[in-house]
Design a protein around this motif. Structure first.
Motif, PDB file in Angstrom:
ATOM      1  N   LYS A 162      -0.519  65.300  78.858  1.00 36.29           N
ATOM      2  CA  LYS A 162       0.089  64.295  77.987  1.00 36.29           C
ATOM      3  C   LYS A 162       0.341  64.854  76.592  1.00 36.29           C
ATOM      4  CE  LYS A 162      -1.449  60.022  78.426  1.00 36.29           C
ATOM      5  NZ  LYS A 162      -2.360  58.869  78.575  1.00 36.29           N
ATOM      6  N   GLN A 220      10.237  60.129  80.405  1.00 39.74           N
ATOM      7  CA  GLN A 220       9.601  58.830  80.643  1.00 39.74           C
ATOM      8  C   GLN A 220       8.975  58.774  82.033  1.00 39.74           C
ATOM      9  OE1 GLN A 220      12.423  55.679  79.930  1.00 39.74           O
ATOM     10  NE2 GLN A 220      12.859  56.351  77.846  1.00 39.74           N
ATOM     11  N   GLU A 221       9.701  59.284  83.027  1.00 36.96           N
ATOM     12  CA  GLU A 221       9.189  59.257  84.397  1.00 36.96           C
ATOM     13  C   GLU A 221       7.969  60.168  84.551  1.00 36.96           C
ATOM     14  OE1 GLU A 221      10.294  57.217  86.967  1.00 36.96           O
ATOM     15  OE2 GLU A 221      11.181  56.349  85.159  1.00 36.96           O
ATOM     16  N   ARG A 240       5.048  58.467  83.154  1.00 35.96           N
ATOM     17  CA  ARG A 240       4.589  57.409  84.052  1.00 35.96           C
ATOM     18  C   ARG A 240       3.673  57.979  85.142  1.00 35.96           C
ATOM     19  NH1 ARG A 240       7.639  52.987  84.714  1.00 35.96           N
ATOM     20  NH2 ARG A 240       9.550  54.198  84.355  1.00 35.96           N
ATOM     21  N   GLU A 241       4.088  59.091  85.738  1.00 35.41           N
ATOM     22  CA  GLU A 241       3.285  59.693  86.807  1.00 35.41           C
ATOM     23  C   GLU A 241       1.955  60.234  86.265  1.00 35.41           C
ATOM     24  OE1 GLU A 241       4.227  59.126  89.667  1.00 35.41           O
ATOM     25  OE2 GLU A 241       6.358  58.705  89.405  1.00 35.41           O
ATOM     26  N   ASN A 244       0.311  59.164  83.648  1.00 35.48           N
ATOM     27  CA  ASN A 244      -0.552  58.021  83.336  1.00 35.48           C
ATOM     28  C   ASN A 244      -1.179  57.440  84.600  1.00 35.48           C
ATOM     29  OD1 ASN A 244      -0.279  58.004  80.533  1.00 35.48           O
ATOM     30  ND2 ASN A 244       1.607  56.814  80.601  1.00 35.48           N
ATOM     31  N   THR A 245      -0.402  57.395  85.680  1.00 34.41           N
ATOM     32  CA  THR A 245      -0.941  56.891  86.949  1.00 34.41           C
ATOM     33  C   THR A 245      -2.067  57.788  87.450  1.00 34.41           C
ATOM     34  OG1 THR A 245       1.215  55.956  87.542  1.00 34.41           O
ATOM     35  CG2 THR A 245      -0.371  56.260  89.324  1.00 34.41           C
ATOM     36  N   GLU A 291       2.256  61.021  93.547  1.00 42.58           N
ATOM     37  CA  GLU A 291       2.516  61.303  92.136  1.00 42.58           C
ATOM     38  C   GLU A 291       2.795  62.792  91.914  1.00 42.58           C
ATOM     39  OE1 GLU A 291       0.119  59.398  93.219  1.00 42.58           O
ATOM     40  OE2 GLU A 291       0.445  57.437  92.277  1.00 42.58           O
TER      41      GLU A 291
END
Length: 295
Positions: A281, A255-256, A259-260, A262-263, A225
């Motif tokens: 965030k 967006q990507e 995503r990372e 959030n992971t 990540e």
């Protein structure tokens, strides 16, 4: 640097017969949405205005408004709609016959009705009109794009600064992450000592503890990540330095990155790491709001 989708421009073409003024206003929009407002006599030129505008604009909701004023040498004709005037006159005569009352000032009343008398320009040269419209439109679009460029540079500078802040948070996460398995192992040892004190059960062993720690380290690893985040941040910086329309690309990158992040947040088992994720965030949300205005 990319352009903003917000701006205003005005262009004027002055001639002996008329002066044409075109205003262009734009705000952000997912696609290019052009709205053209013209006097009825210019309706035939709407397609030309749309075509020329599409050549110079990429995205945004754009309102184009045309107004005109007669020039010093303007000539006018007053046209009479005879059939409409006669219809009004017949109606008034019928009203007189019906009521027995004479209607005074018929001509004045009829002349004031919409459409009976209209002023027409005596210089409706379509080629000349098209030339003036193009001149005014190019002027307005030029001013609009200048305003969008200035605003875009300001946005890009601010976004680049925020991108660097985000990079620092990612670096903090990357530095903190390797220490998490060791902290987890220490917590396990401390918890085991609290539970068993000096008397350990037969099934308990250091090997089992190490295995549990290794399993946790594998589950919580965020190396991939972090690598992807740095790649996305590099791409974000490159896009913000481009003169091409990059709004859609920026949307995708945001967006990507989300995503990372959030992971990483789902794998975080550490207060400091969680705080860095929350801060990332929050900052990323601010970046996304501003990116919505990039062409």
């Amino acid at each position: 640097m990319p352009k903003s989708m917000t701006g205003y421009g005005e262009g004027i073409s002055s001639g002996k017969d008329r002066s044409i003024r075109i205003e262009c206003r734009s705000v952000n929009h997912r696609y290019l949405d052009i709205s053209v407002r013209l006097p009825a006599r210019y309706a035939a030129f709407e397609a030309l205005i749309r075509s020329l505008s599409q050549e110079q604009l990429g995205r945004g909701r754009v309102e184009i408004r045309l107004t005109d004023e007669p020039g010093e040498d303007a000539a006018h004709k007053v046209a009479l709609d005879e059939s409409l005037a006669r219809a009004f006159l017949d109606a008034l005569n019928q009203l007189e016959a019906l009521t027995g009352v004479s209607c005074t000032g018929k001509v004045s009343w009829i002349a004031n009705q919409t459409g009976v008398l209209t002023i027409r320009d005596d210089y409706e040269n379509e080629n000349l009109m098209a030339e003036q419209i193009q001149e005014a439109l190019y002027g307005a679009l030029g001013e609009l794009n200048k305003a969008r460029k200035v605003e875009g540079e300001r946005l890009a500078d601010d976004l680049l600064a925020k991108t660097e802040e985000l990079r620092e948070l990612v670096a903090l996460i990357a530095r903190r992450a390797p220490a998490i398995p060791g902290i987890y192992r220490e917590k396990l040892i401390q918890r085991a000592e609290e539970l068993f004190e000096e008397k350990r059960p037969e099934w308990y062993s250091d090997q089992r503890l190490f295995a549990e720690t290794a399993l946790f380290a594998d589950r919580s690893s965020i190396d991939e990540e972090i690598t992807r985040l740095y790649a996305h941040l590099d791409a974000l910086g490159e896009a913000l330095g481009s003169d091409l329309p990059v709004g859609r690309q920026l949307d995708f990158l945001i967006q990507e990155i989300f995503r990372e992040i959030n992971t990483i947040g789902s794998k975080a088992n550490d207060l400091e790491l969680t705080q860095a994720v929350v801060a990332s965030k929050t900052l990323l949300e601010k970046i996304r709001e501003q990116v919505q205005n990039i062409e």
